[in-house]
Design a protein around this motif. Structure first.
Motif, PDB file in Angstrom:
ATOM      1  N   VAL A  85      -3.440  15.164  14.813  1.00 11.38           N
ATOM      2  CA  VAL A  85      -2.963  13.859  15.747  1.00 11.38           C
ATOM      3  C   VAL A  85      -3.206  12.808  15.337  1.00 11.38           C
ATOM      4  N   HIS A  86      -4.639  12.872  16.157  1.00 12.04           N
ATOM      5  CA  HIS A  86      -4.675  11.729  16.381  1.00 12.04           C
ATOM      6  C   HIS A  86      -4.892  10.576  14.504  1.00 12.04           C
ATOM      7  N   HIS A  87      -5.686  11.568  13.605  1.00 13.58           N
ATOM      8  CA  HIS A  87      -5.656  11.394  12.550  1.00 13.58           C
ATOM      9  C   HIS A  87      -4.379  11.397  12.123  1.00 13.58           C
ATOM     10  N   GLU A  88      -2.964  11.279  11.979  1.00 18.22           N
ATOM     11  CA  GLU A  88      -1.886  10.921  11.289  1.00 18.22           C
ATOM     12  C   GLU A  88      -1.323   9.568  12.100  1.00 18.22           C
ATOM     13  N   LYS A  89      -1.131   9.967  13.415  1.00 11.61           N
ATOM     14  CA  LYS A  89      -0.906   8.823  14.045  1.00 11.61           C
ATOM     15  C   LYS A  89      -1.348   7.278  13.314  1.00 11.61           C
ATOM     16  N   GLN A  90      -2.617   7.406  13.471  1.00  9.97           N
ATOM     17  CA  GLN A  90      -3.753   6.038  12.842  1.00  9.97           C
ATOM     18  C   GLN A  90      -2.882   5.599  11.364  1.00  9.97           C
ATOM     19  N   ARG A  91      -2.731   7.116  10.417  1.00 13.94           N
ATOM     20  CA  ARG A  91      -2.315   7.097   9.361  1.00 13.94           C
ATOM     21  C   ARG A  91      -1.145   6.814   8.664  1.00 13.94           C
ATOM     22  N   GLN A  92       0.212   6.444   9.740  1.00 14.15           N
ATOM     23  CA  GLN A  92       1.147   5.923  10.045  1.00 14.15           C
ATOM     24  C   GLN A  92       1.085   5.278  10.396  1.00 14.15           C
ATOM     25  N   ARG A  93       0.553   4.734  11.115  1.00 18.71           N
ATOM     26  CA  ARG A  93       0.260   2.915  11.487  1.00 18.71           C
ATOM     27  C   ARG A  93      -0.257   2.344  11.252  1.00 18.71           C
ATOM     28  N   ALA A  94      -0.625   3.069  10.243  1.00 24.10           N
ATOM     29  CA  ALA A  94      -1.588   1.542   8.897  1.00 24.10           C
ATOM     30  C   ALA A  94      -1.115   1.587   7.740  1.00 24.10           C
ATOM     31  N   LYS A  95      -0.403   2.386   7.315  1.00 26.44           N
ATOM     32  CA  LYS A  95       0.343   2.214   6.406  1.00 26.44           C
ATOM     33  C   LYS A  95       0.826   0.814   5.771  1.00 26.44           C
ATOM     34  N   PRO A  96       1.771   0.413   6.372  1.00 30.45           N
ATOM     35  CA  PRO A  96       2.208  -1.160   6.369  1.00 30.45           C
ATOM     36  C   PRO A  96       1.153  -1.823   6.222  1.00 30.45           C
ATOM     37  N   PHE A  97       0.346  -1.562   6.995  1.00 29.57           N
ATOM     38  CA  PHE A  97      -1.086  -2.564   6.611  1.00 29.57           C
ATOM     39  C   PHE A  97      -1.499  -2.733   5.497  1.00 29.57           C
ATOM     40  N   TRP A  98      -1.837  -1.640   4.460  1.00 20.91           N
ATOM     41  CA  TRP A  98      -2.179  -1.071   3.271  1.00 20.91           C
ATOM     42  C   TRP A  98      -1.538  -1.404   1.774  1.00 20.91           C
ATOM     43  N   GLN A  99       0.205  -0.980   2.632  1.00 20.23           N
ATOM     44  CA  GLN A  99       0.921  -1.604   2.227  1.00 20.23           C
ATOM     45  C   GLN A  99       1.048  -2.913   1.590  1.00 20.23           C
ATOM     46  N   TRP A 100       0.273  -4.422   2.546  1.00 22.28           N
ATOM     47  CA  TRP A 100       0.895  -5.329   2.046  1.00 22.28           C
ATOM     48  C   TRP A 100      -0.075  -5.737   1.100  1.00 22.28           C
ATOM     49  N   PHE A 101      -0.919  -5.477   1.677  1.00 23.86           N
ATOM     50  CA  PHE A 101      -2.098  -5.329   0.111  1.00 23.86           C
ATOM     51  C   PHE A 101      -2.521  -4.977  -1.408  1.00 23.86           C
ATOM     52  N   ARG A 102      -1.498  -3.919  -0.929  1.00 22.84           N
ATOM     53  CA  ARG A 102      -1.630  -3.092  -3.000  1.00 22.84           C
ATOM     54  C   ARG A 102      -0.513  -3.665  -3.394  1.00 22.84           C
ATOM     55  N   ASN A 103       0.611  -4.255  -2.924  1.00 18.97           N
ATOM     56  CA  ASN A 103       1.876  -5.496  -3.268  1.00 18.97           C
ATOM     57  C   ASN A 103       1.047  -6.621  -3.316  1.00 18.97           C
ATOM     58  N   LYS A 104       0.152  -6.847  -2.596  1.00 17.26           N
ATOM     59  CA  LYS A 104       0.244  -8.245  -2.466  1.00 17.26           C
ATOM     60  C   LYS A 104      -1.280  -8.599  -3.886  1.00 17.26           C
ATOM     61  N   GLU A 105      -1.963  -7.364  -4.499  1.00 12.85           N
ATOM     62  CA  GLU A 105      -2.872  -7.135  -4.969  1.00 12.85           C
ATOM     63  C   GLU A 105      -1.773  -6.995  -6.723  1.00 12.85           C
ATOM     64  N   ALA A 106      -0.817  -6.262  -6.563  1.00  9.19           N
ATOM     65  CA  ALA A 106       0.042  -6.104  -8.147  1.00  9.19           C
ATOM     66  C   ALA A 106       0.744  -7.392  -7.977  1.00  9.19           C
ATOM     67  N   ARG A 107       1.017  -8.202  -6.932  1.00 12.29           N
ATOM     68  CA  ARG A 107       1.168  -9.298  -7.481  1.00 12.29           C
ATOM     69  C   ARG A 107       1.034 -10.199  -8.385  1.00 12.29           C
ATOM     70  N   GLU A 108      -0.117 -10.360  -7.793  1.00  8.95           N
ATOM     71  CA  GLU A 108      -1.728 -11.014  -8.481  1.00  8.95           C
ATOM     72  C   GLU A 108      -1.237 -10.131  -9.768  1.00  8.95           C
ATOM     73  N   ILE A 109      -1.866  -9.339  -9.721  1.00 11.50           N
ATOM     74  CA  ILE A 109      -2.158  -8.360 -11.417  1.00 11.50           C
ATOM     75  C   ILE A 109      -0.331  -8.674 -12.231  1.00 11.50           C
ATOM     76  N   HIS A 110       0.390  -9.097 -11.799  1.00 11.18           N
ATOM     77  CA  HIS A 110       1.510  -8.820 -12.281  1.00 11.18           C
ATOM     78  C   HIS A 110       1.571 -10.593 -13.022  1.00 11.18           C
ATOM     79  N   GLU A 111       2.104 -11.792 -12.021  1.00 13.51           N
ATOM     80  CA  GLU A 111       0.941 -13.283 -12.544  1.00 13.51           C
ATOM     81  C   GLU A 111       0.356 -12.893 -12.843  1.00 13.51           C
ATOM     82  N   SER A 112      -0.785 -12.436 -12.676  1.00 15.98           N
ATOM     83  CA  SER A 112      -1.308 -12.529 -14.505  1.00 15.98           C
ATOM     84  C   SER A 112      -2.221 -12.556 -15.458  1.00 15.98           C
ATOM     85  N   GLN A 113      -0.590 -10.729 -15.641  1.00 14.84           N
ATOM     86  CA  GLN A 113       0.165 -11.229 -17.539  1.00 14.84           C
ATOM     87  C   GLN A 113       0.951 -11.451 -17.707  1.00 14.84           C
TER      88      GLN A 113
END
Length: 152
Positions: A85-113
């Protein structure tokens, strides 16, 4: 005969090592407590818990109380279920944080390409950058039209 003698000795040495490794492994396996056969990541309770956390049900009660709400949850010990339960709560709280980094990285890769493709295209087509910029401005700048719809 020297080769066979050496090979025989080496094989004997390797067998001794393998036998000892197997004995060590069996010893270590006896130290691990018996499992109930339930594996969390394959059990339907995992998906049910995801939904309960997403809907907020898990936030309104303690994990031990939540465990009593479904028979699937009761398959697991209180300790194991509370950890999940605690693991799942933490996973769902952290999801938006990691999505932002994933999207930022993807944007940077796209711009460089895109920049690399632009440089390659300019180089391959032997185009002057100033000429290209003027052409792009001409293409993308809206034209004013006359009364009869023709360009003026």
């Amino acid at each position: 005969h020297g080769y066979f003698k050496n090979m025989k000795a080496l094989t004997k040495k390797h067998r001794k090592i393998v036998t000892q490794d197997e004995a060590d492994f069996q010893h270590d396996m006896k130290l691990i407590p018996e499992k109930t056969g339930l594996i969390w990541h394959k059990h339907p309770a995992k998906e049910l818990l995801k939904e309960d956390v997403k809907r907020g049900v898990a936030l309104s009660m303690k994990p031990q109380e939540l465990r009593e709400t479904r028979p699937e949850y009761k398959s697991f010990s209180k300790t194991k279920f509370c950890k999940e339960v605690h693991h799942e709560k933490q996973r769902q709280r952290a999801k938006p944080f990691w999505q932002w980094f994933r999207n930022k990285e993807a944007r940077e890769i796209h711009e460089s390409q895109v920049n690399e493709l632009r440089r390659t295209w300019i180089h391959d087509n032997d185009v002057e950058v100033d000429t290209l910029r003027q052409d792009m401005e001409r293409i993308w700048t809206p034209h004013s039209t006359g009364k009869d719809g023709e360009d003026s």
